[in-house]
Design a protein around this motif. Structure first.
Motif, PDB file in Angstrom:
ATOM      1  N   ASN A  94      21.911  20.534  34.152  1.00  0.00           N
ATOM      2  CA  ASN A  94      21.331  20.388  35.715  1.00  0.00           C
ATOM      3  C   ASN A  94      20.937  21.758  36.142  1.00  0.00           C
ATOM      4  N   LEU A  95      19.811  21.806  36.499  1.00  0.00           N
ATOM      5  CA  LEU A  95      19.245  23.172  37.219  1.00  0.00           C
ATOM      6  C   LEU A  95      18.754  22.740  38.471  1.00  0.00           C
ATOM      7  N   LEU A  96      19.606  23.490  39.354  1.00  0.00           N
ATOM      8  CA  LEU A  96      19.229  22.985  40.989  1.00  0.00           C
ATOM      9  C   LEU A  96      18.514  24.385  41.478  1.00  0.00           C
ATOM     10  N   LYS A  97      17.404  24.366  42.192  1.00  0.00           N
ATOM     11  CA  LYS A  97      16.809  25.625  42.773  1.00  0.00           C
ATOM     12  C   LYS A  97      16.518  25.249  44.185  1.00  0.00           C
ATOM     13  N   LEU A  98      16.355  26.451  44.893  1.00  0.00           N
ATOM     14  CA  LEU A  98      16.129  26.314  46.516  1.00  0.00           C
ATOM     15  C   LEU A  98      14.897  27.375  46.394  1.00  0.00           C
ATOM     16  N   ASN A  99      13.884  26.992  47.050  1.00  0.00           N
ATOM     17  CA  ASN A  99      12.775  27.911  47.080  1.00  0.00           C
ATOM     18  C   ASN A  99      12.568  28.708  45.924  1.00  0.00           C
ATOM     19  N   GLY A 100      12.929  28.272  44.699  1.00  0.00           N
ATOM     20  CA  GLY A 100      12.518  28.925  43.489  1.00  0.00           C
ATOM     21  C   GLY A 100      13.910  29.709  42.819  1.00  0.00           C
ATOM     22  N   SER A 101      14.912  29.936  43.728  1.00  0.00           N
ATOM     23  CA  SER A 101      15.839  30.685  43.311  1.00  0.00           C
ATOM     24  C   SER A 101      17.261  29.574  42.847  1.00  0.00           C
ATOM     25  N   VAL A 102      17.742  29.924  41.609  1.00  0.00           N
ATOM     26  CA  VAL A 102      18.748  28.993  41.213  1.00  0.00           C
ATOM     27  C   VAL A 102      19.942  28.774  42.055  1.00  0.00           C
ATOM     28  N   LEU A 103      20.397  27.568  42.285  1.00  0.00           N
ATOM     29  CA  LEU A 103      21.691  27.405  42.890  1.00  0.00           C
ATOM     30  C   LEU A 103      22.771  27.408  42.038  1.00  0.00           C
ATOM     31  N   THR A 104      23.951  28.017  42.478  1.00  0.00           N
ATOM     32  CA  THR A 104      25.101  27.657  41.516  1.00  0.00           C
ATOM     33  C   THR A 104      26.065  26.535  42.198  1.00  0.00           C
ATOM     34  N   ALA A 105      25.775  25.932  43.261  1.00  0.00           N
ATOM     35  CA  ALA A 105      26.835  24.917  43.532  1.00  0.00           C
ATOM     36  C   ALA A 105      25.796  23.693  44.018  1.00  0.00           C
ATOM     37  N   GLN A 106      26.248  22.547  44.137  1.00  0.00           N
ATOM     38  CA  GLN A 106      25.781  21.480  44.575  1.00  0.00           C
ATOM     39  C   GLN A 106      25.812  21.517  45.977  1.00  0.00           C
ATOM     40  N   THR A 107      26.874  22.206  46.353  1.00  0.00           N
ATOM     41  CA  THR A 107      27.058  22.099  48.158  1.00  0.00           C
ATOM     42  C   THR A 107      25.679  22.786  48.580  1.00  0.00           C
ATOM     43  N   GLU A 108      25.507  23.763  47.988  1.00  0.00           N
ATOM     44  CA  GLU A 108      24.450  24.569  48.573  1.00  0.00           C
ATOM     45  C   GLU A 108      22.963  23.520  48.881  1.00  0.00           C
ATOM     46  N   ALA A 109      22.886  22.593  48.078  1.00  0.00           N
ATOM     47  CA  ALA A 109      21.846  21.724  48.348  1.00  0.00           C
ATOM     48  C   ALA A 109      22.191  20.751  49.297  1.00  0.00           C
TER      49      ALA A 109
END
Ligand code: ATP
Ligand code: MG
Length: 364
Positions: A94-109
């Protein structure tokens, strides 16, 4: 806190979907199996990394797709605007990004998407395992107290280490671990306790508005005998902890006991009454979150009509309207929604065999 735009690819039977949503109420109607719940499922997947229907995400992915792709444009009162991007492959990567930057934790989303689900099996919050009710409390603490997640991670790490020491029977290390474990447990306990103190009156107020004939008591159990210090309890239980190879007492065993006349609510209340209580719990949590953070919860109400009569459906919708938050409500019949409630700010969507279209204002 609304989701402005939603892009969904590769979820169950849904055809590629690009939606501009209403910041208020979004009605979604359609026949059985058309894909209504799948839309809500995709929102929860983005917010939590999980589905509320299955523990195996491979079932969420459309049979003919090799990935799930979700893109959400969000506008938050306090945090500003953002784009969340989730790519989930068949392998489970799973790759999760916030404004194009990769997030390391689901909690950030999760921070961007304070989502509450009210659906036909939500009564399980009362009858299911204590873990579900712990998670319920922690949702509230997490979204209100920014430092909670860090303390929570420390606590989980210490629990893991104490359990490893128990398994390896490293007796000489236990007193040290008991002390540090008890210290971080006290922090978690304090967060939960003070949160629930603020939560209870809000819950009582909301339940009263939903149904004033139901009397429910909430009691918090910290995960150990409340009249004892956790360190003493750990020392006393050491032999049994060693035999079992894990820690029996602590915040990982906390519980929110929900009772009617001193009996478990799940054993006494009817199914509709249970759903009403759970809805009150979730709406109270959103209301408190709003008061304390100035932000709004997103409510996903699946199959509104299930178990709730017209009076309760109306009361629930009114409460959601009063919160002025973004709401997604599904129903098989359009009339079941629009007959009882016509909020000023809304859009109506129709789903047919995985294809969603917006009703024009004339037909809505
Ligand atoms: N992995 C999958 N790939 C393709 N289709 C799927 C997959 N999983 C489920 N489906 C189908 O997707 C459809 C969507 O189901 P969903 O639960 O979203 O419908 P619904 O509109 O909520 O129906 P109901 O009113 O019965 O609750 C169903 O027809 C189901 O058979
Ligand atoms: Mg459904």
């Amino acid at each position: 806190m609304p989701i402005r735009q939603l892009k969904i690819r590769g979820v169950r039977n849904l055809q590629p979907l690009d939606l501009t949503l209403h910041p208020g109420v979004n009605f979604i109607y359609g026949a059985n199996g058309s894909g209504k719940t799948s839309i809500l499922e995709a929102i929860v997947l983005m917010a939590t990394g999980k589905s509320f229907r299955t523990s195996q995400l491979k079932h969420v992915q459309a049979q003919d797709a090799d990935r799930i792709e979700l893109v959400f444009d969000i506008e938050d009162e306090a945090l500003g605007q953002c784009q969340l991007d989730s790519l989930r492959l068949k392998s489970g990567d799973n790759l999760l990004k916030l404004n194009g930057s990769v997030l390391t934790a689901q909690t950030e989303a999760a921070q961007w998407l304070p989502v509450q689900v009210i659906e036909p099996t939500t009564f399980k919050l009362l009858s299911g395992s204590p873990e579900e009710r712990r998670q319920f409390i922690d949702w509230g603490v997490f979204h209100v107290e920014q430092k909670f997640i860090e303390h929570w991670k420390v606590f989980r790490k210490q629990l893991k280490q104490r359990n490893a020491v128990l398994k390896e029977k490293e007796l000489q290390w236990l007193p040290v671990w008991n002390q540090t474990f008890a210290e971080s447990a006290a922090v978690i306990d304090n967060y939960r306790r003070t949160y629930l103190k603020r939560f209870k009156p809000e819950f009582e107020r909301i339940l009263q508005q939903l149904d004033d004939s139901i009397q429910v008591q909430l009691a918090y159990y910290p995960g150990w005998d409340r009249d004892s210090e956790l360190n003493d309890v750990l020392n006393k239980q050491q032999e049994r902890d060693l035999a079992l190879g894990y820690t029996q007492s602590g915040p990982h065993r906390a519980e929110l006991r929900i009772k009617v006349d001193k009996q478990p609510a799940a054993e006494i209340l009817s199914r509709g009454q249970q759903k009403t209580v759970v809805a009150a719990l979730k709406i109270a949590q959103g209301a408190l979150f709003q008061q304390e953070s100035g932000r709004r919860t997103i409510y996903l109400v699946d199959d509104l009509a299930s178990e709730l009569d017209e009076k309760h459906r109306f009361a629930l919708c009114k409460l959601l309207e009063d919160l002025k938050c973004q709401v997604f409500i599904t129903s098989i019949d359009k009339d079941k929604l629009t007959d009882i409630w016509q909020p000023v700010a809304s859009k109506v969507f129709h789903v047919e065999q995985g294809i969603i279209s917006e009703d024009s204002p004339a037909t809505a």
